[in-house]
Motif scaffolding. Structure first.
Motif, short mmCIF file in Angstrom:
data_model
loop_
_atom_site.label_atom_id
_atom_site.label_comp_id
_atom_site.label_asym_id
_atom_site.label_seq_id
_atom_site.Cartn_x
_atom_site.Cartn_y
_atom_site.Cartn_z
N SER A 209 0.75 6.86 6.75
CA SER A 209 -0.53 6.26 6.41
C SER A 209 -0.62 6.16 4.89
N ALA A 210 -0.66 4.94 4.40
CA ALA A 210 -0.86 4.75 2.96
C ALA A 210 -2.26 5.20 2.59
N LYS A 211 -3.17 5.12 3.57
CA LYS A 211 -4.57 5.47 3.30
C LYS A 211 -4.73 6.98 3.10
N SER B 212 0.83 -1.21 0.00
CA SER B 212 0.00 0.00 0.00
C SER B 212 0.86 1.26 0.00
N LEU B 213 1.97 1.24 0.73
CA LEU B 213 2.87 2.41 0.77
C LEU B 213 3.51 2.63 -0.60
N GLY C 45 -0.19 6.99 -6.42
CA GLY C 45 -1.10 7.90 -5.73
C GLY C 45 -2.44 7.28 -5.41
N GLN C 46 -2.46 5.96 -5.29
CA GLN C 46 -3.72 5.26 -5.03
C GLN C 46 -3.68 4.47 -3.72
N PHE C 47 -4.86 4.12 -3.23
CA PHE C 47 -4.98 3.26 -2.05
C PHE C 47 -6.15 2.31 -2.23
N LEU C 48 -5.94 1.04 -1.92
CA LEU C 48 -7.01 0.04 -2.00
C LEU C 48 -7.31 -0.50 -0.62
#
Ligand code: GTP
Ligand code: MG
Length: 176
Positions: A155-157, A21-22, A29-32
């Motif tokens: 935070s990857a989120k 995720s990082l 530039g995305q997060f799943l």
């Protein structure tokens, strides 16, 4: 850019801490919410400007599942830098998912077997989950200081400190 400084790095850490995720946040530039667990390792590259220099990051995102542990040296041996990731919500009471303890084991392994000039960063990921926190920033910072690691909570989120984690290490590496 042929003059880009090449920085190869590796992400290590327990399964589910958010390594993929990082990288995906940094590169795309995305997060799943439902990121799939990595099998073996995944490779990413990204070229960016850091302090007016062009830096090409080559990133090995390793699999955190224990059965892939023996593959890790293939990826960290050639790496100039490592990001060791734990999840700030991991609890010491939830063995074996104590990802902070696992992070310390990775640091020990790199100190023993890694490239001695390797720049290491410790990333306490999922800092958006403050209400579920089980590892304090103070504890992690103290450990990082003792071991000469650069430390950030990420935070990857929400993207907090993700680019900084990648850029700070690039600044610490010797100029090509
Ligand atoms: P392995 O590939 O199995 O080693 O796991 P990993 O370290 O690559 O973790 P991954 O990126 O697959 O993330 C695991 C789960 O945590 C996913 O469901 C992500 O959506 C979630 N996650 C990752 N980073 C964050 C974060 O910063 N905050 C929150 N809330 N969830 C996150
Ligand atoms: Mg992964």
């Amino acid at each position: 850019n042929l003059n880009a400084k090449l920085v190869s790095r590796v992400l290590l850490g327990d399964m589910g801490t958010g390594k993929s995720s990082l990288v995906i946040r940094f590169v795309k530039g995305q997060f799943l919410e439902f990121q799939e667990s990595t099998i073996g390792a995944a490779f990413f590259s990204q070229t960016v400007s850091v302090n007016s220099a062009t830096v090409k990051f080559e990133i090995w995102d390793t699999a955190g599942q224990e059965r892939y542990h023996s593959l890790a040296p293939m990826y960290y041996r050639g790496a100039a830098a490592a990001i060791i990731v734990y999840d700030i919500t991991s609890s010491v009471f939830e063995q074996p998912s104590d990802s902070f303890a696992k992070a310390k084991k990775w640091v020990q392994e790199l100190q023993k077997q890694g490239n001695p000039n390797m720049v290491m960063a410790l990333a306490g990921n999922k800092c958006d989950l403050e209400d579920k926190r089980n590892v304090t920033a103070e504890e992690a910072r103290a450990y990082a200081d003792e071991n000469g690691l650069f430390f950030l909570e990420t935070s990857a989120k929400t993207a907090v400190n993700v680019n900084d984690t990648f850029y700070e290490i690039a600044k610490k590496l010797p100029r090509a």
